[in-house]
Write a protein that holds these residues in place. Structure first.
Motif, short mmCIF file in Angstrom:
data_model
loop_
_atom_site.label_atom_id
_atom_site.label_comp_id
_atom_site.label_asym_id
_atom_site.label_seq_id
_atom_site.Cartn_x
_atom_site.Cartn_y
_atom_site.Cartn_z
N PHE A 3 -3.95 13.87 -15.55
CA PHE A 3 -3.82 12.43 -15.35
C PHE A 3 -2.46 11.98 -15.89
O PHE A 3 -2.15 12.18 -17.06
N GLY A 4 -1.65 11.35 -15.04
CA GLY A 4 -0.27 11.08 -15.38
C GLY A 4 0.01 9.77 -16.08
O GLY A 4 1.18 9.44 -16.30
N PHE A 5 -1.00 9.00 -16.43
CA PHE A 5 -0.79 7.73 -17.14
C PHE A 5 -0.83 8.04 -18.63
O PHE A 5 -1.90 8.14 -19.23
N ARG A 6 0.34 8.20 -19.25
CA ARG A 6 0.38 8.66 -20.64
C ARG A 6 1.73 8.32 -21.28
O ARG A 6 2.72 8.13 -20.60
N LEU A 9 -6.70 25.70 -28.00
CA LEU A 9 -7.86 25.76 -28.92
C LEU A 9 -8.44 24.37 -29.14
O LEU A 9 -8.70 23.96 -30.27
N TRP A 10 -8.64 23.67 -28.05
CA TRP A 10 -9.28 22.35 -28.08
C TRP A 10 -8.54 21.40 -29.02
O TRP A 10 -9.12 20.74 -29.86
N HIS A 11 -7.23 21.32 -28.79
CA HIS A 11 -6.36 20.45 -29.58
C HIS A 11 -6.70 18.97 -29.39
O HIS A 11 -6.44 18.15 -30.26
N GLY A 12 -7.27 18.62 -28.23
CA GLY A 12 -7.63 17.23 -28.00
C GLY A 12 -7.10 16.65 -26.71
O GLY A 12 -7.00 15.43 -26.58
N ILE A 13 -6.76 17.49 -25.73
CA ILE A 13 -6.29 17.00 -24.44
C ILE A 13 -7.50 16.62 -23.60
O ILE A 13 -8.23 17.49 -23.12
N ALA A 38 3.28 19.93 -19.96
CA ALA A 38 3.83 19.08 -21.01
C ALA A 38 2.82 18.87 -22.12
O ALA A 38 3.15 18.96 -23.31
N ALA A 39 1.57 18.58 -21.75
CA ALA A 39 0.54 18.35 -22.77
C ALA A 39 0.29 19.60 -23.60
O ALA A 39 0.13 19.53 -24.83
N VAL A 40 0.23 20.76 -22.95
CA VAL A 40 -0.03 22.00 -23.68
C VAL A 40 1.12 22.32 -24.63
O VAL A 40 0.91 22.62 -25.82
N ARG A 41 2.34 22.26 -24.12
CA ARG A 41 3.48 22.65 -24.96
C ARG A 41 3.72 21.66 -26.08
O ARG A 41 4.15 22.05 -27.18
N LEU A 42 3.44 20.39 -25.88
CA LEU A 42 3.52 19.43 -26.98
C LEU A 42 2.42 19.71 -28.01
O LEU A 42 2.64 19.57 -29.21
N SER A 43 1.25 20.09 -27.55
CA SER A 43 0.18 20.46 -28.48
C SER A 43 0.59 21.66 -29.32
O SER A 43 0.32 21.70 -30.53
N TRP A 44 1.24 22.63 -28.70
CA TRP A 44 1.72 23.79 -29.46
C TRP A 44 2.74 23.38 -30.52
O TRP A 44 2.87 24.05 -31.54
N ARG A 45 3.44 22.28 -30.28
CA ARG A 45 4.38 21.76 -31.27
C ARG A 45 3.70 20.83 -32.27
O ARG A 45 4.37 20.13 -33.03
N ARG A 46 2.38 20.80 -32.23
CA ARG A 46 1.56 20.02 -33.15
C ARG A 46 1.75 18.51 -32.98
O ARG A 46 1.63 17.74 -33.94
N VAL A 47 2.03 18.09 -31.76
CA VAL A 47 2.02 16.67 -31.44
C VAL A 47 0.58 16.27 -31.19
O VAL A 47 -0.06 16.79 -30.27
N PRO A 48 0.01 15.39 -32.01
CA PRO A 48 -1.40 15.03 -31.83
C PRO A 48 -1.61 14.23 -30.55
O PRO A 48 -0.68 13.64 -30.00
N ALA A 49 -2.85 14.24 -30.07
CA ALA A 49 -3.21 13.53 -28.84
C ALA A 49 -4.22 12.44 -29.14
O ALA A 49 -5.19 12.65 -29.88
N ILE A 50 -3.98 11.28 -28.58
CA ILE A 50 -4.94 10.17 -28.59
C ILE A 50 -5.35 9.94 -27.14
O ILE A 50 -4.50 9.69 -26.28
#
Length: 265
Positions: free
Chosen positions: A158-161, A149-153, A187-199
């Motif tokens: 891109f693997g530089f993170r 739901l457009w969490h911010g990825i 990894a990005a999706v499942r971390l987003s589901w765990r409410r890990v914010p993205a910068i």
């Protein structure tokens, strides 16, 4: 002198990357310590060269896997070792010279300021980038945005993170997938589901020609099938989580968190 850290390390998975992995490691070590390399069953002689380099450099650690298991599996091996050594965050980058090592300190500083977040590079492509790769990733990016739901990825592939170690370990231990090319997006999706914010931070990416030493293990048929299967799994998970995602989305709109996008240099 490179910055030294007891909490953040650079992790480079490598499979038959040729001499470019040595250049990548040198560039990373010039800016950060420690740098760890996980050699994922390479047969091109780079394991021996990297091991020799590590013997003379206390800021470099090399782990050699006996057979090729995939990028995600190599990252998981490094994560387990990082957690055991007390590190809290890893900056993952490719071994093939595509990612900008000079941006490592900037990413690490952002992570130190926002330790709860993942710091995701978003690629700025040059004219040499294969057009089919540039266009194809738009499909994956749309899918990951929908699944979160457009969490911010900003970019799913891109693997530089930078990842927080413990949340990513929890995700990977709970699932048998995300061990190969499907690692970055899942990894990005499942971390987003765990409410890990993205910068998100925009950075340039280089596509090197074969005559420049460029090596690509991407296979359009095989890896696009892998990504399609991944998005089918994630789509099913998205539907199960939809009520919670909607509630979290509404709360995030009311109280914006640290997720944001930064421009590149």
């Amino acid at each position: 002198m490179p910055t030294r850290s007891a909490t953040h390390l650079v992790l480079i998975p490598s499979f038959n990357s040729g001499p470019l992995v040595l250049e990548t490691v040198r560039a990373a070590r010039a800016r950060w310590a420690p740098v760890w390399v996980v050699v994922d069953g390479s047969t091109d002689g780079t394991a021996e060269a990297l091991t020799e380099a590590a013997a003379a450099d206390p800021g470099l650690r090399v782990m050699v896997l006996p057979r090729n298991q995939g990028k995600g599996a190599a990252v998981l091996h490094g994560l387990e070792a990082a957690a055991a050594a007390g590190f809290t965050h890893v900056l993952a980058m490719d071994a093939d010279g595509q990612h900008p090592a000079d941006r490592i300190p900037e990413f690490m500083a952002l992570s130190a300021a926002h330790p709860e977040a993942m710091v995701l590079g978003t690629p700025i492509f040059g004219p040499e980038a294969p057009i089919e790769r540039v266009r194809g990733r738009r499909i994956s990016n749309f899918c990951t945005n929908l699944e979160t739901l457009w969490h911010g990825i900003g970019d799913s592939l891109f693997g530089f993170r930078i990842y927080p170690v413990q949340p990513l370990l929890a995700v990977m231990r709970a699932h048998r997938w995300m061990r190969r090319y499907d690692f970055d997006a899942e990894a990005a999706v499942r971390l987003s589901w765990r409410r890990v914010p993205a910068i998100n931070v925009a950075v340039p990416v280089r596509y090197l020609r074969p005559e420049e030493g460029g090596v690509s293990h991407f296979r359009y048929g095989r890896d696009n099938v892998l990504l399609s299967w991944m998005h089918l799994r994630l789509g099913a998970g998205f539907l199960l989580r939809l009520p919670r995602l909607l509630a979290h989305r509404a709360a995030s709109v009311a109280r914006p968190g640290p997720a944001r996008r930064l421009s590149g240099r």
